[in-house]
Design a protein around this motif. Structure first.
Motif, short mmCIF file in Angstrom:
data_model
loop_
_atom_site.label_atom_id
_atom_site.label_comp_id
_atom_site.label_asym_id
_atom_site.label_seq_id
_atom_site.Cartn_x
_atom_site.Cartn_y
_atom_site.Cartn_z
N GLY A 232 0.81 -1.23 0.00
CA GLY A 232 0.00 0.00 0.00
C GLY A 232 0.84 1.26 0.00
N ARG A 233 2.13 1.13 0.30
CA ARG A 233 3.00 2.32 0.36
C ARG A 233 3.93 2.41 -0.86
N GLN A 234 3.76 1.50 -1.81
CA GLN A 234 4.64 1.54 -2.99
C GLN A 234 4.27 2.69 -3.93
N VAL A 235 5.30 3.39 -4.37
CA VAL A 235 5.12 4.50 -5.32
C VAL A 235 5.62 4.04 -6.69
N GLY A 236 4.83 4.29 -7.73
CA GLY A 236 5.29 3.93 -9.07
C GLY A 236 4.19 3.36 -9.92
N THR A 237 4.57 2.88 -11.09
CA THR A 237 3.55 2.43 -12.06
C THR A 237 2.72 1.27 -11.53
N THR A 238 3.34 0.40 -10.70
CA THR A 238 2.57 -0.70 -10.14
C THR A 238 2.24 -0.44 -8.67
N GLY A 239 2.39 0.81 -8.26
CA GLY A 239 2.01 1.22 -6.92
C GLY A 239 1.10 2.44 -7.02
N GLN A 240 1.32 3.42 -6.15
CA GLN A 240 0.46 4.61 -6.17
C GLN A 240 1.12 5.75 -6.96
N THR A 241 0.27 6.59 -7.52
CA THR A 241 0.74 7.82 -8.16
C THR A 241 0.53 8.94 -7.16
N VAL A 242 1.59 9.67 -6.87
CA VAL A 242 1.52 10.66 -5.80
C VAL A 242 1.90 12.05 -6.35
N ALA A 243 1.46 13.08 -5.64
CA ALA A 243 1.80 14.45 -6.05
C ALA A 243 1.95 15.32 -4.80
N PRO A 244 2.87 14.95 -3.89
CA PRO A 244 2.99 15.74 -2.65
C PRO A 244 3.71 17.07 -2.89
#
Ligand SMILES: Cc1cc2nc3c(=O)[nH]c(=O)nc-3n(C[C@H](O)[C@H](O)[C@H](O)COP(=O)(O)OP(=O)(O)OC[C@H]3O[C@@H](n4cnc5c(N)ncnc54)[C@H](O)[C@@H]3O)c2cc1C
Length: 304
Positions: A232-244
């Motif tokens: 649930g904390r993975q960032v990336g194409t197979t994780g989440q897209t973030v914009a902090p």
């Protein structure tokens, strides 16, 4: 040279990746036409022409019908390249098009090379060049590899009607993703751990920095695959897209699949012992240091 861009539409909206395909086509020096299975409200901004088939009759996704629509646009335009995003939509539709046309496909393009395209290999650690030999090819482009274009034009719309013969294939709908422990997409500050942190025991050191600056812990894929941090904390194409507002990358190399998930961050700080790590290309500040020395010192200073 002419490129037919296959737009992607989901739940009534055009996906932004369409504008990345435009940049890719522009960098190829190709004239652009597009095909959208959607509705009038979702037609992309661009000059030139958009072929539009109604999602209401063709289905928001039905590979058999969508293939017929795109083939109809190809017949009218005879493009050199048929370009899709390397998304689940593109993975499914692109090979169907290539097989129907009996032409080659180049998948997961991350760059343009002399006479061909750069694609990842060795689990995206390296790149190789691939050149299609035929005069026409289907291409899928990795999300995040090319920046979004911001065209302002209004295209001419030509409608395509195909017989909606689904050959028994029906689209059942989308399944909601598993409930996430944390919604990183809403976080204003994210501090992410990469493989460079060395071992699972070091995760709390990164989490402590996240806590000190009121942020959430994120992670790159190898850290998640190793079971050090929840998916649930993975960032990336197979994780989440973030914009902090602030993204701190700790021991993360900056592979394209990771960058695709965090490139919309306002300010990026990267801590890496390699001054040439690709994350440096997107970082506003690159701290060249051992992450396990620098992060505890920074947390300590912030807590004081
Ligand atoms: C289909 C597909 C989907 C993928 N999806 C994702 C995704 O969603 N998210 C994702 O993150 N990846 C994804 N990947 C994997 C991606 O290609 C990279 O392999 C991954 O992002 C690399 O993670 P990393 O930067 O943590 O590790 P590495 O690439 O191994 O980088 C580690 C970095 O840490 C640095 N380092 C090492 N030791 C130290 C130290 N002591 N101090 C400071 N720096 C140090 C190194 O210089 C290096 O730059 C995907 C790959 C594929 C093929």
């Amino acid at each position: 040279m002419k490129a037919l861009l296959v737009c992607e539409y989901r739940e009534g909206q055009l996906l932004d990746t369409t504008y990345e395909l435009m940049t890719f086509a522009d960098q190829l020096g190709a004239d652009k036409v597009a095909v959208l299975i959607g509705d009038d409200k979702a037609v992309p901004r661009m000059d030139g022409k958009v072929y539009l088939a109604e999602a209401a009759s063709c289905g928001e996704y039905n590979p058999v019908v969508h293939k017929q629509v795109v083939l109809a646009a190809i017949e009218k335009e005879n493009p050199d390249y048929i370009i899709l995003s390397h998304s689940s939509y593109g993975w499914d539709l692109a090979p169907r098009l290539a097989a129907a046309l009996k032409i080659g496909q180049v998948s997961e393009i991350v760059g343009i090379a002399e006479g061909g395209f750069e694609v990842g290999c060795c689990n995206a650690k390296m790149r190789r060049s691939v050149s299609p030999t035929g005069s026409q090819a289907v291409l899928t482009v990795q999300a995040g590899a090319f920046p979004s274009a911001d065209p302002q034009g209004a295209p001419a719309i030509e409608r395509i009607d195909v017989s909606a013969d689904t050959q028994g294939v029906t689209f059942k709908g989308y399944e909601p993703a598993e409930e996430k422990e944390v919604d990183l997409a809403r976080a204003e500050v994210i501090v992410s751990a990469g493989r460079g942190i060395g071992k699972k025991d070091n995760v709390p050191v990164i989490a402590e920095l996240a806590k000190a600056i009121g942020g959430e812990l994120g992670a790159s894929r190898p850290v998640v695959d190793a079971g050090w941090v929840d998916h649930g904390r993975q960032v990336g194409t197979t994780g989440q897209t973030v914009a902090p507002k602030l993204y701190v990358a700790c021991g993360i190399s900056g592979a394209i699949q990771h960058l695709a998930g965090m490139k919309k961050s306002d300010f990026v700080v990267a801590i890496n012992k390699d001054k040439d790590a690709p994350i440096g290309e997107v970082a506003d500040v690159l701290v060249v240091a051992d992450v396990m020395q620098f992060v505890p010192a920074l947390t300590d200073a912030l807590q004081k």
